[in-house]
Design a protein around this motif. Sequence first.
Motif, PDB file in Angstrom:
ATOM      1  N   GLY A 135       0.995  -1.109  -0.133  1.00 39.66           N
ATOM      2  CA  GLY A 135      -0.272   0.166  -0.234  1.00 39.66           C
ATOM      3  C   GLY A 135       0.743   1.590   0.123  1.00 39.66           C
ATOM      4  N   VAL A 136       1.680   1.475   0.079  1.00 39.61           N
ATOM      5  CA  VAL A 136       3.331   2.506  -0.080  1.00 39.61           C
ATOM      6  C   VAL A 136       3.838   2.075  -1.486  1.00 39.61           C
ATOM      7  N   PRO A 137       4.244   3.205  -1.571  1.00 41.21           N
ATOM      8  CA  PRO A 137       5.573   3.664  -2.599  1.00 41.21           C
ATOM      9  C   PRO A 137       6.314   3.010  -2.905  1.00 41.21           C
ATOM     10  N   LEU A 138       6.119   1.598  -3.839  1.00 40.88           N
ATOM     11  CA  LEU A 138       7.116   0.854  -3.584  1.00 40.88           C
ATOM     12  C   LEU A 138       8.731   0.845  -4.945  1.00 40.88           C
ATOM     13  N   GLU A 139       9.882   0.503  -4.309  1.00 35.92           N
ATOM     14  CA  GLU A 139      11.071  -0.298  -5.752  1.00 35.92           C
ATOM     15  C   GLU A 139      11.534  -1.313  -5.078  1.00 35.92           C
ATOM     16  N   LEU A 140      11.036  -2.405  -6.141  1.00 36.87           N
ATOM     17  CA  LEU A 140      11.697  -3.878  -5.707  1.00 36.87           C
ATOM     18  C   LEU A 140      12.630  -4.217  -6.428  1.00 36.87           C
ATOM     19  N   LEU A 141      14.448  -4.492  -5.184  1.00 32.79           N
ATOM     20  CA  LEU A 141      14.745  -4.970  -5.171  1.00 32.79           C
ATOM     21  C   LEU A 141      15.297  -6.033  -5.482  1.00 32.79           C
ATOM     22  N   GLY A 142      16.225  -6.497  -6.628  1.00 31.60           N
ATOM     23  CA  GLY A 142      16.845  -8.419  -6.953  1.00 31.60           C
ATOM     24  C   GLY A 142      16.223  -8.719  -7.585  1.00 31.60           C
ATOM     25  N   ASP A 143      16.328 -10.392  -7.523  1.00 32.35           N
ATOM     26  CA  ASP A 143      16.550 -11.570  -8.836  1.00 32.35           C
ATOM     27  C   ASP A 143      14.995 -11.909  -8.421  1.00 32.35           C
ATOM     28  N   GLN A 144      13.698 -11.825  -9.152  1.00 28.96           N
ATOM     29  CA  GLN A 144      12.837 -12.559  -8.660  1.00 28.96           C
ATOM     30  C   GLN A 144      12.465 -13.678  -8.772  1.00 28.96           C
ATOM     31  N   ASN A 145      13.722 -13.601  -9.679  1.00 28.69           N
ATOM     32  CA  ASN A 145      13.685 -15.494 -10.854  1.00 28.69           C
ATOM     33  C   ASN A 145      14.649 -16.178 -10.425  1.00 28.69           C
ATOM     34  N   ALA A 146      15.484 -15.651  -9.218  1.00 28.87           N
ATOM     35  CA  ALA A 146      17.060 -16.303  -8.915  1.00 28.87           C
ATOM     36  C   ALA A 146      16.112 -17.925  -8.562  1.00 28.87           C
ATOM     37  N   PRO A 147      17.107 -18.862  -8.319  1.00 27.80           N
ATOM     38  CA  PRO A 147      17.113 -20.207  -8.114  1.00 27.80           C
ATOM     39  C   PRO A 147      16.856 -20.339  -6.523  1.00 27.80           C
ATOM     40  N   CYS A 148      16.557 -19.323  -6.047  1.00 23.43           N
ATOM     41  CA  CYS A 148      16.237 -19.586  -4.745  1.00 23.43           C
ATOM     42  C   CYS A 148      15.078 -19.352  -4.365  1.00 23.43           C
ATOM     43  N   ARG A 149      13.889 -19.062  -5.743  1.00 24.95           N
ATOM     44  CA  ARG A 149      12.403 -18.476  -5.595  1.00 24.95           C
ATOM     45  C   ARG A 149      12.051 -19.903  -5.585  1.00 24.95           C
ATOM     46  N   MET A 150      11.243 -19.144  -4.109  1.00 27.26           N
ATOM     47  CA  MET A 150       9.680 -20.153  -3.196  1.00 27.26           C
ATOM     48  C   MET A 150      10.404 -21.102  -2.698  1.00 27.26           C
ATOM     49  N   THR A 151      12.113 -20.927  -1.831  1.00 24.49           N
ATOM     50  CA  THR A 151      12.125 -21.748  -1.575  1.00 24.49           C
ATOM     51  C   THR A 151      11.807 -22.301   0.106  1.00 24.49           C
ATOM     52  N   ARG A 152      11.843 -20.793   0.412  1.00 17.73           N
ATOM     53  CA  ARG A 152      11.657 -20.040   2.118  1.00 17.73           C
ATOM     54  C   ARG A 152      12.439 -20.721   3.013  1.00 17.73           C
ATOM     55  N   ALA A 153      14.206 -20.451   2.241  1.00 20.83           N
ATOM     56  CA  ALA A 153      14.880 -20.599   2.537  1.00 20.83           C
ATOM     57  C   ALA A 153      15.386 -19.798   4.233  1.00 20.83           C
ATOM     58  N   ARG A 154      16.413 -20.467   5.166  1.00 21.15           N
ATOM     59  CA  ARG A 154      16.980 -19.176   6.089  1.00 21.15           C
ATOM     60  C   ARG A 154      18.231 -19.021   5.520  1.00 21.15           C
ATOM     61  N   ILE A 155      19.076 -19.672   5.315  1.00 19.91           N
ATOM     62  CA  ILE A 155      20.165 -19.249   4.640  1.00 19.91           C
ATOM     63  C   ILE A 155      20.267 -19.683   3.265  1.00 19.91           C
ATOM     64  N   CYS A 156      20.181 -19.034   2.516  1.00 15.94           N
ATOM     65  CA  CYS A 156      20.342 -19.213   0.882  1.00 15.94           C
ATOM     66  C   CYS A 156      21.033 -20.278   0.311  1.00 15.94           C
ATOM     67  N   PRO A 157      21.055 -21.503  -0.228  1.00 12.57           N
ATOM     68  CA  PRO A 157      20.841 -22.207  -0.959  1.00 12.57           C
ATOM     69  C   PRO A 157      21.453 -22.062  -2.228  1.00 12.57           C
ATOM     70  N   VAL A 158      21.554 -20.897  -2.851  1.00 13.78           N
ATOM     71  CA  VAL A 158      22.877 -20.801  -4.310  1.00 13.78           C
ATOM     72  C   VAL A 158      24.341 -20.114  -3.420  1.00 13.78           C
ATOM     73  N   PRO A 159      25.407 -20.778  -3.967  1.00 15.20           N
ATOM     74  CA  PRO A 159      26.278 -19.813  -4.460  1.00 15.20           C
ATOM     75  C   PRO A 159      26.171 -18.913  -4.402  1.00 15.20           C
ATOM     76  N   GLY A 160      27.266 -17.482  -3.582  1.00 11.59           N
ATOM     77  CA  GLY A 160      26.681 -15.899  -4.046  1.00 11.59           C
ATOM     78  C   GLY A 160      25.853 -15.370  -3.566  1.00 11.59           C
ATOM     79  N   HIS A 161      24.963 -16.323  -3.308  1.00  4.63           N
ATOM     80  CA  HIS A 161      23.585 -15.172  -2.853  1.00  4.63           C
ATOM     81  C   HIS A 161      23.202 -14.232  -4.171  1.00  4.63           C
ATOM     82  N   PRO A 162      22.724 -14.953  -5.356  1.00  7.47           N
ATOM     83  CA  PRO A 162      22.729 -13.491  -6.496  1.00  7.47           C
ATOM     84  C   PRO A 162      21.521 -13.126  -6.067  1.00  7.47           C
ATOM     85  N   CYS A 163      20.812 -13.544  -5.869  1.00  8.83           N
ATOM     86  CA  CYS A 163      19.394 -12.823  -6.076  1.00  8.83           C
ATOM     87  C   CYS A 163      19.448 -11.379  -5.859  1.00  8.83           C
TER      88      CYS A 163
END
Length: 362
Positions: free
Chosen positions: A298-326
């Motif tokens: 409900g506010v003006p928003l700039e969404l930053l980060g790769d929303q199609n990165a391999p970690c997508r939808m994993t609900r991971a607490r620790i990044c499962p992809v080397p380099g944290h590309p998202c």
Amino acid sequence: MGRVLVARLDSMGDVLLAGPAVRAVAHGRRPDGSAPNHVVMLCGRQGEAAAGLLPGAAETYTWDSPWIMNPAPKMTGPHAERLMEYVRHSRITEAVILTSFHQSPLPLALLLRLAGVERITGASTDYAGSLLDVRLKPGEDFPEDQPEAERALGIAEAAGFGLPAGDDGRLHVKAVPDVTDLVGEEPYVVVHPGAAVPARAWPPLHHAAAVELLEGSGHRVVVTGGPGETSLTATVAGPSALDLGGRTDLHLLAGVMAGAEAVVTGNTGPAHLAAAVGTPVACLFSPVVPAVRWAPYGVPLELLGDQNAPCRMTRARICPVPGHPCLDSVSPEDVVAAVERLIGGVSSFSTHVSTRRKARNR
């Protein structure tokens, strides 16, 4: 006046997103014209401070859920009995259980039923039997991909509670404090570098570089963080930004964010606090959870980060992809450009168009 329990058992951000639903239960009238209700907000310790900020929540009770919290407390008879005894003695006759897509309302519904609650509403993929009086089927009675605030409000509406006339359905908090003594009177941008879990964190030195660039562009920067994040905020603030690490509780933090021109933060609780005080957000959003559901609402928003990165939808607490590309792919220059767009009023707006369908009684 009825006494209705509204449950949201997880984090601070999730509790803030329940705000419109809480106001609907508290102030909205049923079709029969019955009076507004006394809302008891049931939450875990991680959401307790946020529950205290919600308009419409007259009372808060804290109970750590063994099926929601991480790490989870043991489920023992005395632990369950503590909740049931409170409910029995509080004269609660109705409950609205708010959950996300990966959570079930049924364990709590069972305890509330044993405690004597007469009417319970929730959204459940699984057959609920006699545990729910009003059951919404996710994916059938409402779309799965919708903002969490709308999902929660839809559950409240299924119970028969609607927002009162004039309520815009956005996130809100109670009276925001004047924090001029903390931040001064000149305009500023807030940078909140902490995140609840590592998978959602942008690197500290990236934050520090963004602060330097913001200052170089003429912005005054205020860096915020909790008591356990003072080393992080000191690194990010550097020699010239105002470091408020460990100096604000949630109420004061709301005041700091309300006075900002924009807030830079990850997809963590303070992003929703910024939205609740109406401040634009540049959100470093890790797609381990879907932005359509958990982006600042409900506010003006700039969404930053790769929303199609391999970690997508994993609900991971620790990044499962080397380099944290998202998130590591986002540069400090990207963040500064996003802030400039927000302040200039040329960013997108996070709308809240109702897509809810009428609930079915099961």
